[in-house]
Enzyme design. Structure first.
Site, PDB file in Angstrom:
ATOM      1  N   ARG A 178       0.751  -1.268   0.039  1.00 11.38           N
ATOM      2  CA  ARG A 178       0.244  -0.044  -0.208  1.00 11.38           C
ATOM      3  C   ARG A 178       0.870   1.278  -0.071  1.00 11.38           C
ATOM      4  NH1 ARG A 178      -5.549   0.198  -0.605  1.00 11.38           N
ATOM      5  NH2 ARG A 178      -6.111   1.289   1.404  1.00 11.38           N
ATOM      6  N   ASP A 233     -13.529   3.257   7.977  1.00 18.29           N
ATOM      7  CA  ASP A 233     -13.830   2.700   6.737  1.00 18.29           C
ATOM      8  C   ASP A 233     -14.720   1.636   7.135  1.00 18.29           C
ATOM      9  OD1 ASP A 233     -14.617   2.819   4.149  1.00 18.29           O
ATOM     10  OD2 ASP A 233     -12.689   2.868   3.461  1.00 18.29           O
ATOM     11  N   ASN A 292     -14.504  -3.486   2.640  1.00 17.25           N
ATOM     12  CA  ASN A 292     -13.145  -3.533   3.059  1.00 17.25           C
ATOM     13  C   ASN A 292     -13.045  -4.847   3.871  1.00 17.25           C
ATOM     14  OD1 ASN A 292     -12.325  -1.185   1.800  1.00 17.25           O
ATOM     15  ND2 ASN A 292     -13.163   0.112   3.558  1.00 17.25           N
ATOM     16  N   ASP A 351      -8.193  -1.591   4.793  1.00 17.10           N
ATOM     17  CA  ASP A 351      -7.913  -0.124   4.656  1.00 17.10           C
ATOM     18  C   ASP A 351      -8.408   0.525   5.977  1.00 17.10           C
ATOM     19  OD1 ASP A 351      -8.170  -0.585   2.097  1.00 17.10           O
ATOM     20  OD2 ASP A 351      -9.813  -0.048   1.416  1.00 17.10           O
ATOM     21  N   GLU A 359      -7.058   3.502   6.719  1.00 19.32           N
ATOM     22  CA  GLU A 359      -6.456   4.812   6.522  1.00 19.32           C
ATOM     23  C   GLU A 359      -7.212   5.844   7.217  1.00 19.32           C
ATOM     24  OE1 GLU A 359      -5.856   4.967   2.466  1.00 19.32           O
ATOM     25  OE2 GLU A 359      -8.056   4.888   1.869  1.00 19.32           O
TER      26      GLU A 359
END
Length: 349
Positions: A61, A222, A227, A240, A242
């Site tokens: 990533r 998220d 995800n 995910d 972030e």
């Protein structure tokens, strides 16, 4: 929605050579790296690369290149790396095993991290899982099992006893800071062309602020089925991180509920039945309450906030598509919000 959205300007062949050079010395003996590939169907913010290094199946990533019109103004990859490790080790969440973090932008042009790659099925964003595919075609009992297992991930994360020192890596703490950060993000993402609907939604939040947001927990940020990777309708990888933060429990619940509504509404636009009995507020909140003992509160506020946050993100994604010539610029800036009608409904009651 088209089948492909451009999310990168980087050449995969060049990246393969640079990944091989970077791994030399980190893996014992000679290093072989397979051809790199990118995922399809999900993922519009960070750049994701799939490859195999010797026998290790990996996912890298990295932040997108500046010319790719990044979705977010900054990408704290170290925080993502550390939160994934915390979620896995302290909360028992099946986050992918974190392998390496590289803070030096030299090897690939930006900091990045590498995690172990799992096998499974992910409900796709493009075309949305509500419009067909394995989840839409599943038996109702299997979909319910998947729904409850996904809510259980959020419950376990929120109930995990993280120390303050462990959460220090998070940049956002508390509901007020969370909303203020979203205001700053909106101002950055849409400085050239303000979106009146999103500004009205911010005003609505202030007028309907919760009397008591409650204590902060580790928020995935998220939290949605797109995800999560599943095998036999059971989560095997939670992806995910972030948007992780510390905030009220309802941040994740509102996001999970609204994001399904977003994809359900797309199905309805195309005159398809979708999955109207899936991820309903009353069902999600009941399962969460049974698992944690916490009664979700102020869910109108948190679903509207989720719709606002998603509106900022998707309008930025649409700007990326305009930049790459994938769609024309609309005359009305409110049309950059894909779920305009849903957000308008939420803030007008």
């Amino acid at each position: 929605m088209t089948d492909e959205m451009r999310t990168s300007t980087r050449d995969l062949g060049e990246l393969q050579d640079r990944v091989r050079a970077w791994l030399t010395g980190r893996i014992a003996g000679p290093v072989t790296v397979s051809e790199l590939s990118r995922p399809s169907g999900n993922g519009m913010s960070s750049e994701t690369l799939f490859f195999t290094a010797n026998s290790q199946r990996c996912v890298a990533r990295m932040a997108p290149a500046a010319e790719a019109v990044p979705v977010f103004p900054a990408y704290d990859l170290r925080a993502q790396f550390e939160i994934m490790r915390l979620a896995r080790d302290r909360a028992g969440i099946p986050a992918p095993r974190a392998l390496w973090f590289e803070p030096d932008p030299g090897p690939l042009g930006t900091p990045f991290f590498v995690m172990e790659r799992e096998d499974g099925e992910v409900p796709p964003d493009v075309m949305p899982y509500t419009m067909g595919g394995w989840l839409a075609e599943a038996a109702p009992g299997d979909r319910r099992r998947l729904q409850e297992a996904t809510v259980a991930i959020v419950a376990a994360l929120h109930d995990a006893p993280f120390a303050e020192s462990e959460l220090a890596v998070l940049g956002v703490r508390g509901l007020r800071a969370h909303v203020d950060e979203q205001r700053a993000y909106y101002a950055w993402a849409h400085a050239e062309r303000p979106i009146p609907l999103l500004e009205r939604a911010f005003d609505w939040l202030e007028a309907h602020w919760p009397a008591d947001p409650g204590p902060d927990v580790l928020s995935w940020g998220d939290a949605r089925i797109g995800n999560v990777m599943y095998r036999d309708f059971t989560p095997v990888a939670v992806l995910d991180w972030e948007m992780a933060a510390a905030g009220p429990r309802e941040l994740d619940l509102g996001w999970m509920i609204f994001l399904h509504r977003f994809f359900q509404d797309i199905a309805v636009v195309f005159e398809l039945p979708g999955l109207p009995d899936f991820m309903r507020r009353e069902d999600v909140c009941r399962t969460y309450r049974e698992l944690t003992g916490h009664e979700p509160r102020d869910m109108d506020f948190y679903e509207t906030y989720a719709a606002l946050r998603h509106g900022i993100i998707m309008a930025r994604v649409w700007q990326r598509r305009i930049h790459f010539g994938e769609q024309p610029r609309p005359d009305d800036p409110d049309d950059l919000v894909m779920h305009r009608a849903a957000l308008e409904e939420l803030i007008t009651g």
